[in-house]
Motif scaffolding. Structure first.
Motif, PDB file in Angstrom:
ATOM      1  N   THR A  45       9.793 -24.049 -25.643  1.00 39.33           N
ATOM      2  CA  THR A  45       9.521 -22.616 -25.606  1.00 39.33           C
ATOM      3  C   THR A  45      10.802 -21.828 -25.375  1.00 39.33           C
ATOM      4  O   THR A  45      11.740 -22.313 -24.734  1.00 39.33           O
ATOM      5  CB  THR A  45       8.519 -22.261 -24.486  1.00 39.33           C
ATOM      6  OG1 THR A  45       9.056 -22.672 -23.224  1.00 39.33           O
ATOM      7  CG2 THR A  45       7.181 -22.948 -24.721  1.00 39.33           C
TER       8      THR A  45
ATOM      9  N   LEU B 267       5.730 -17.680 -33.257  1.00 40.52           N
ATOM     10  CA  LEU B 267       6.677 -16.627 -32.899  1.00 40.52           C
ATOM     11  C   LEU B 267       5.933 -15.322 -32.667  1.00 40.52           C
ATOM     12  O   LEU B 267       5.099 -14.915 -33.481  1.00 40.52           O
ATOM     13  CB  LEU B 267       7.716 -16.436 -34.009  1.00 40.52           C
ATOM     14  CG  LEU B 267       8.700 -15.276 -33.821  1.00 40.52           C
ATOM     15  CD1 LEU B 267       9.638 -15.561 -32.651  1.00 40.52           C
ATOM     16  CD2 LEU B 267       9.490 -15.020 -35.102  1.00 40.52           C
ATOM     17  N   ASP B 268       6.230 -14.688 -31.542  1.00 42.41           N
ATOM     18  CA  ASP B 268       5.749 -13.339 -31.251  1.00 42.41           C
ATOM     19  C   ASP B 268       6.963 -12.481 -30.922  1.00 42.41           C
ATOM     20  O   ASP B 268       7.771 -12.847 -30.045  1.00 42.41           O
ATOM     21  CB  ASP B 268       4.771 -13.342 -30.067  1.00 42.41           C
ATOM     22  CG  ASP B 268       3.386 -13.777 -30.461  1.00 42.41           C
ATOM     23  OD1 ASP B 268       2.741 -13.056 -31.234  1.00 42.41           O
ATOM     24  OD2 ASP B 268       2.943 -14.846 -29.998  1.00 42.41           O
ATOM     25  N   ALA B 269       7.094 -11.355 -31.595  1.00 41.36           N
ATOM     26  CA  ALA B 269       8.232 -10.468 -31.372  1.00 41.36           C
ATOM     27  C   ALA B 269       7.731  -9.028 -31.278  1.00 41.36           C
ATOM     28  O   ALA B 269       6.837  -8.618 -32.035  1.00 41.36           O
ATOM     29  CB  ALA B 269       9.258 -10.592 -32.494  1.00 41.36           C
TER      30      ALA B 269
ATOM     31  N   HIS C  32       3.655 -11.304 -35.446  1.00 43.81           N
ATOM     32  CA  HIS C  32       3.086 -12.575 -34.971  1.00 43.81           C
ATOM     33  C   HIS C  32       3.077 -13.558 -36.132  1.00 43.81           C
ATOM     34  O   HIS C  32       2.618 -13.232 -37.229  1.00 43.81           O
ATOM     35  CB  HIS C  32       1.662 -12.373 -34.454  1.00 43.81           C
ATOM     36  CG  HIS C  32       0.929 -13.658 -34.193  1.00 43.81           C
ATOM     37  ND1 HIS C  32       1.107 -14.401 -33.038  1.00 43.81           N
ATOM     38  CD2 HIS C  32       0.035 -14.344 -34.942  1.00 43.81           C
ATOM     39  CE1 HIS C  32       0.350 -15.485 -33.100  1.00 43.81           C
ATOM     40  NE2 HIS C  32      -0.310 -15.468 -34.238  1.00 43.81           N
TER      41      HIS C  32
ATOM     42  N   VAL D 263       4.568 -24.233 -34.988  1.00 48.80           N
ATOM     43  CA  VAL D 263       5.693 -23.305 -34.864  1.00 48.80           C
ATOM     44  C   VAL D 263       5.095 -21.913 -34.700  1.00 48.80           C
ATOM     45  O   VAL D 263       4.318 -21.459 -35.551  1.00 48.80           O
ATOM     46  CB  VAL D 263       6.621 -23.344 -36.093  1.00 48.80           C
ATOM     47  CG1 VAL D 263       7.704 -22.275 -35.955  1.00 48.80           C
ATOM     48  CG2 VAL D 263       7.242 -24.723 -36.261  1.00 48.80           C
TER      49      VAL D 263
ATOM     50  N   ASP E 276      11.735 -17.669 -24.307  1.00 45.46           N
ATOM     51  CA  ASP E 276      11.251 -16.342 -23.933  1.00 45.46           C
ATOM     52  C   ASP E 276      12.467 -15.475 -23.641  1.00 45.46           C
ATOM     53  O   ASP E 276      13.290 -15.811 -22.779  1.00 45.46           O
ATOM     54  CB  ASP E 276      10.338 -16.445 -22.709  1.00 45.46           C
ATOM     55  CG  ASP E 276       9.699 -15.109 -22.355  1.00 45.46           C
ATOM     56  OD1 ASP E 276       9.792 -14.172 -23.177  1.00 45.46           O
ATOM     57  OD2 ASP E 276       9.104 -15.001 -21.262  1.00 45.46           O
TER      58      ASP E 276
ATOM     59  N   VAL F 118      10.729 -11.434 -27.195  1.00 45.86           N
ATOM     60  CA  VAL F 118      10.539 -12.491 -28.179  1.00 45.86           C
ATOM     61  C   VAL F 118      10.024 -13.740 -27.478  1.00 45.86           C
ATOM     62  O   VAL F 118      10.629 -14.191 -26.487  1.00 45.86           O
ATOM     63  CB  VAL F 118      11.846 -12.821 -28.931  1.00 45.86           C
ATOM     64  CG1 VAL F 118      11.612 -13.973 -29.911  1.00 45.86           C
ATOM     65  CG2 VAL F 118      12.363 -11.597 -29.677  1.00 45.86           C
ATOM     66  N   ASN F 119       8.919 -14.282 -27.968  1.00 52.42           N
ATOM     67  CA  ASN F 119       8.384 -15.553 -27.499  1.00 52.42           C
ATOM     68  C   ASN F 119       8.295 -16.513 -28.677  1.00 52.42           C
ATOM     69  O   ASN F 119       7.739 -16.164 -29.717  1.00 52.42           O
ATOM     70  CB  ASN F 119       6.995 -15.388 -26.888  1.00 52.42           C
ATOM     71  CG  ASN F 119       7.009 -14.563 -25.622  1.00 52.42           C
ATOM     72  OD1 ASN F 119       6.462 -13.479 -25.603  1.00 52.42           O
ATOM     73  ND2 ASN F 119       7.618 -15.047 -24.569  1.00 52.42           N
ATOM     74  N   ALA F 120       8.846 -17.707 -28.522  1.00 49.17           N
ATOM     75  CA  ALA F 120       8.780 -18.716 -29.574  1.00 49.17           C
ATOM     76  C   ALA F 120       8.310 -20.033 -28.971  1.00 49.17           C
ATOM     77  O   ALA F 120       8.637 -20.357 -27.821  1.00 49.17           O
ATOM     78  CB  ALA F 120      10.148 -18.903 -30.233  1.00 49.17           C
TER      79      ALA F 120
END
Length: 263
Positions: A18, A56-58, A75, A54, A20, A35-37
């Motif tokens: 992860t 991603l949230d930005a 998202h 995989v 963050d 950003v969260n990946a």
């Protein structure tokens, strides 16, 4: 501004990583971001379930004025899950003598299996006006698209050297069996617009919030399924066909589903 990186590895051979990160930039912190990946790879349930993820949230927001803020979010998720269901012998062959299998045969016993692959991406744009701490108005729009592809293999009879699925009878191996495949695909489009107004007020010692909300939803699904060609797998060294990258409407079936909702 901050950045956090993490990772775990479980006894079931599943690795999860992860990231963050977030903060505010510019004069008077006018721009903010988060950003969260996440990434996952490995197996679950005694090696019977493979998982690849995989995500991603930005989010970014910009303070246009002291009372007006614009935000934009993204998202994305790519998920592939492969499930294996093992059996020692083909049930339609009563005379079949089970073959001694290796000690790590928990995954190699697969006769019935399925793979599901999901790709989801959507974005959201919003504008919020808050002239006071007690009152705000927000308008937003969301557009998303998802592709869901599933391929299922159904293990059947044991193969014989004379099976037409072989290019040459010498390709036959002990433990070969015939697998029938069915592919199912869904392409989904989603649009949503929303409007809300919020007002907070107090009555004595009680704080109250009144919210007025309205939205419009539109969803359309294009669904197709197609029986794939039979192929040869093996009890010792199974063959798995991945879900196709695209699932166009096949000759065996196609349907379209649309729905609109206003509230």
């Amino acid at each position: 501004m901050f950045v956090e990186i993490g990772g775990t590895f479980s006894e079931s051979d599943l690795f999860v990583g992860t990231v963050d990160a977030g903060g505010r930039l510019g004069p008077n912190d006018v721009v903010g971001f988060r950003v969260n990946a996440i990434g996952e790879t490995g197996n679950l349930e005694g090696n019977q379930l493979g998982r690849e993820v995989v995500g991603l949230d930005a989010l970014i927001d910009v303070r246009i004025t002291d009372t007006l803020t614009f935000d934009l979010g993204l998202h994305y998720l790519d998920l592939t899950v492969t499930r294996y269901v093992g059996q020692l012998a083909a049930p339609r062959e009563p005379d079949f003598i089970p073959i001694p299998l290796p000690a790590d045969a928990d995954r190699q016993l697969a006769q019935d299996w399925s793979e599901r692959a999901d790709d989801t991406i959507f974005g959201e744009a919003g504008l919020e006006w808050a002239p006071t701490q007690n009152f705000s108005i927000r308008a937003s729009a969301i557009f998303g698209e998802a592709r869901i592809r599933t391929l299922t293999g159904d293990g059947g009879d044991l193969a014989t050297p004379s099976s037409p699925l072989y290019n040459d009878p010498s390709d036959y191996r002990v433990g070969d069996f015939i697998v029938g495949a069915l592919g199912i695909g869904v392409n989904r489009q989603h649009f949503e617009s929303a409007f809300s107004a919020r007002y907070s007020w107090t009555l004595g010692r009680i704080e109250n919030t009144t919210v007025a909300f309205g939205n419009y939803n539109s969803v359309r699904d294009d669904r197709g399924f197609d029986f794939g060609d039979d192929f040869i797998s093996n009890l010792y060294e199974p063959v798995f066909q991945p879900a196709p990258e695209t699932m166009p409407p096949g000759p065996d079936g196609f349907s379209r589903f649309s729905e609109e909702d206003i509230s």
